[in-house]
Scaffold this motif. Sequence first.
Motif, PDB file in Angstrom:
ATOM      1  N   THR A  42       8.949   0.662  -5.731  1.00 22.29           N
ATOM      2  CA  THR A  42       8.732   0.821  -6.964  1.00 22.29           C
ATOM      3  C   THR A  42       8.289  -0.328  -7.701  1.00 22.29           C
ATOM      4  O   THR A  42       7.229  -0.452  -8.590  1.00 22.29           O
ATOM      5  CB  THR A  42      10.127   1.227  -7.864  1.00 22.29           C
ATOM      6  OG1 THR A  42      10.791   2.621  -7.146  1.00 22.29           O
ATOM      7  CG2 THR A  42       9.905   1.797  -9.230  1.00 22.29           C
ATOM      8  N   THR A  43       8.782  -1.702  -7.617  1.00 21.47           N
ATOM      9  CA  THR A  43       8.413  -2.627  -7.872  1.00 21.47           C
ATOM     10  C   THR A  43       6.853  -2.978  -7.444  1.00 21.47           C
ATOM     11  O   THR A  43       5.916  -3.372  -8.276  1.00 21.47           O
ATOM     12  CB  THR A  43       9.186  -3.889  -7.409  1.00 21.47           C
ATOM     13  OG1 THR A  43      10.403  -3.769  -7.717  1.00 21.47           O
ATOM     14  CG2 THR A  43       8.687  -5.255  -8.051  1.00 21.47           C
ATOM     15  N   MET A  44       6.430  -2.816  -6.111  1.00 19.75           N
ATOM     16  CA  MET A  44       4.948  -2.915  -5.952  1.00 19.75           C
ATOM     17  C   MET A  44       4.223  -1.908  -6.467  1.00 19.75           C
ATOM     18  O   MET A  44       3.009  -2.199  -6.953  1.00 19.75           O
ATOM     19  CB  MET A  44       4.990  -2.701  -4.043  1.00 19.75           C
ATOM     20  CG  MET A  44       5.644  -3.782  -3.400  1.00 19.75           C
ATOM     21  SD  MET A  44       5.429  -3.504  -1.837  1.00 19.75           S
ATOM     22  CE  MET A  44       3.604  -3.516  -1.711  1.00 19.75           C
ATOM     23  N   LEU A 200      -4.562   4.372  -7.715  1.00 19.56           N
ATOM     24  CA  LEU A 200      -3.103   3.951  -7.863  1.00 19.56           C
ATOM     25  C   LEU A 200      -2.494   5.063  -7.033  1.00 19.56           C
ATOM     26  O   LEU A 200      -1.402   4.982  -6.410  1.00 19.56           O
ATOM     27  CB  LEU A 200      -2.736   4.061  -9.442  1.00 19.56           C
ATOM     28  CG  LEU A 200      -1.264   3.815  -9.744  1.00 19.56           C
ATOM     29  CD1 LEU A 200      -0.908   2.353  -9.088  1.00 19.56           C
ATOM     30  CD2 LEU A 200      -0.990   3.656 -11.021  1.00 19.56           C
ATOM     31  N   GLY A 201      -2.724   6.560  -7.238  1.00 23.69           N
ATOM     32  CA  GLY A 201      -2.275   7.339  -6.439  1.00 23.69           C
ATOM     33  C   GLY A 201      -2.358   7.182  -5.078  1.00 23.69           C
ATOM     34  O   GLY A 201      -1.215   7.415  -4.317  1.00 23.69           O
ATOM     35  N   PHE A 202      -3.451   6.841  -4.480  1.00 28.31           N
ATOM     36  CA  PHE A 202      -3.583   6.660  -3.046  1.00 28.31           C
ATOM     37  C   PHE A 202      -2.587   5.421  -2.465  1.00 28.31           C
ATOM     38  O   PHE A 202      -1.857   5.448  -1.476  1.00 28.31           O
ATOM     39  CB  PHE A 202      -5.167   6.108  -2.724  1.00 28.31           C
ATOM     40  CG  PHE A 202      -5.230   5.929  -1.226  1.00 28.31           C
ATOM     41  CD1 PHE A 202      -5.239   6.798  -0.432  1.00 28.31           C
ATOM     42  CD2 PHE A 202      -5.323   4.362  -0.863  1.00 28.31           C
ATOM     43  CE1 PHE A 202      -5.473   6.353   0.905  1.00 28.31           C
ATOM     44  CE2 PHE A 202      -5.559   4.104   0.398  1.00 28.31           C
ATOM     45  CZ  PHE A 202      -5.516   4.954   1.411  1.00 28.31           C
ATOM     46  N   THR A 206       0.428   5.608  -0.096  1.00 31.66           N
ATOM     47  CA  THR A 206       0.632   4.872   1.178  1.00 31.66           C
ATOM     48  C   THR A 206       1.953   4.079   1.181  1.00 31.66           C
ATOM     49  O   THR A 206       2.536   3.947   2.140  1.00 31.66           O
ATOM     50  CB  THR A 206      -0.262   3.780   1.068  1.00 31.66           C
ATOM     51  OG1 THR A 206      -1.895   4.556   0.999  1.00 31.66           O
ATOM     52  CG2 THR A 206      -0.535   2.824   2.166  1.00 31.66           C
ATOM     53  N   LEU A 207       2.339   3.944  -0.024  1.00 33.62           N
ATOM     54  CA  LEU A 207       3.729   3.121  -0.209  1.00 33.62           C
ATOM     55  C   LEU A 207       4.880   4.132   0.303  1.00 33.62           C
ATOM     56  O   LEU A 207       5.777   3.632   0.925  1.00 33.62           O
ATOM     57  CB  LEU A 207       4.049   2.680  -1.537  1.00 33.62           C
ATOM     58  CG  LEU A 207       3.083   1.456  -1.886  1.00 33.62           C
ATOM     59  CD1 LEU A 207       3.441   1.013  -3.404  1.00 33.62           C
ATOM     60  CD2 LEU A 207       3.473   0.104  -1.086  1.00 33.62           C
TER      61      LEU A 207
END
Length: 535
Positions: A42-44, A200-202, A206-207
Amino acid sequence: MRYLDWRGWFAWLARLWRSSLQVRTVAITVILSAVAVFIIGTTMSLSVGNNLFDARRAELEATSANATLTGQRVFDEAAEQVQSEDLEVTVIEASKAIASAASTPGGTQFAILRTPGQDGARAPADVQSRGLVDPAAVISPELRAAVQSSAEARTQSQSVALAAGDAVHPGLVVGSVLDIRGVQYELYLVYDIADAATTLGFVQQTLVVGGLSLIVLIAAVTVIVVRLVVGPVQLAAQTSERLAAGDLEVRIPEKGEDVIATLARSFNGMADSLQQQIERLAALSQVQQRFVSDVSHELRTPLTTIRLAGDVLYDQRETFPPTTARTAELLHTQVERFELLLADLLEMSRYDAGAVEMEAEPTNLVRLAEDAIDSVSALAVTKGSDLRLVAPGGYFEAEVDARRIRRILGNLLGNAIDHGEGKPIVIWVDSNAEAVAIAVRDYGIGMTPAAMDRVFDRFWRADPSRQRSTGGTGLGLAISLEDAALHGGWLEVWSAPGEGSCFRLTLPRERGGIITMSPLDLPPADDVPVAVDDA
């Protein structure tokens, strides 16, 4: 049904959680890892999103500033020409130049709006691109106020939502100031930044995939590590259970030189020592049991001879002098006690050797209790105790060994008479669908909690100095407890100093039956009036 299934699953998970160290360790590790991954992810995600938006906004603000300068240059050049083209043509050329300078992959719309409250010769009307049908829908009054009050050539921006068919895309509106022949206009460039949202969605996807993969990897590593560590502990626990169950030969395999191997060697050494001690004690116990059995059997022959000789002397005691007659009576009494002691010792030796057999047959326990009362009624009269039988009715017949139950009742009634202080003694008999119970209640001196803990021990007496009328050997209650256990029943005691004692015998109605509760309370409720004479 769903509620019951949910409760069943919850109970199963609770039992698994309590019983499995491996499950608890893996679950706690995975949960903590998931929390850590969620916080870090979440932070990243927030950091990447903010940085991505800030970078995109700075890029679009720079593009907007360049487009503003391009459009302003077109208007300035048109104003300097003596024979300038028509103003409308100038506006078209400026619009084309602005659109070209502000072009982005996501598409750009623009609007040139006249600042309210200004007059000027030949001032052009408001202009907007074809895709921007309603500028007021995306250009807020707050943004216009900020642009109108800002210094020249300084841009102001605001995030907006853009309608794209049935979808909504994120957008950015950048406003700046134009001077057209002395009249202030506001230039608004509307950018579709859906590409940034896609990026951002990608990144977020990925995260998420990376976080889930990391959690799965951590879980797999934890399972492997826990199995390496907990596996030997589980093996030691299973070995301990087998050792406690009597398998004295079981041992833990010894492998390596690590801590687990040291634990295995220590455990095996303890098991060896324990096996030697148990075998030695078992051998001593067998010797003791054999000694008691052999001595009891060997004493019966001389005791029979002594009994015969004593009976002859006892029958002729009236012809002896008083001293000799008294000696003959004492000899007769002690020989009887000796016979009773030998019989009890032989019975205990049979229980210790596991050679006791039960001859069960359907028996009416009310009739059995009446017989037991009749056998001690004369003794009760001499002690002043009133024997009362309370049988409220029911199914009193049970499959029992009548001889052994009669012996239990005899022991309980004898103790009640000896310790009842001449007060009434009540015998209850009751039953339910699975069990039959007999309770013997006296109102005598009672026992302390410490005495209750030892009342079934062999050769133990609460008060050895107390005169007994039944000549007990100290083995009666111990044998009674064994007789009750042989039937699969319970023999329990309640007592309080000064309030008397109550022994409750509970037996299954059928041989091999299971008892879940006794038909009688301990002690039973005194619903029958009992006259207690303290005099």
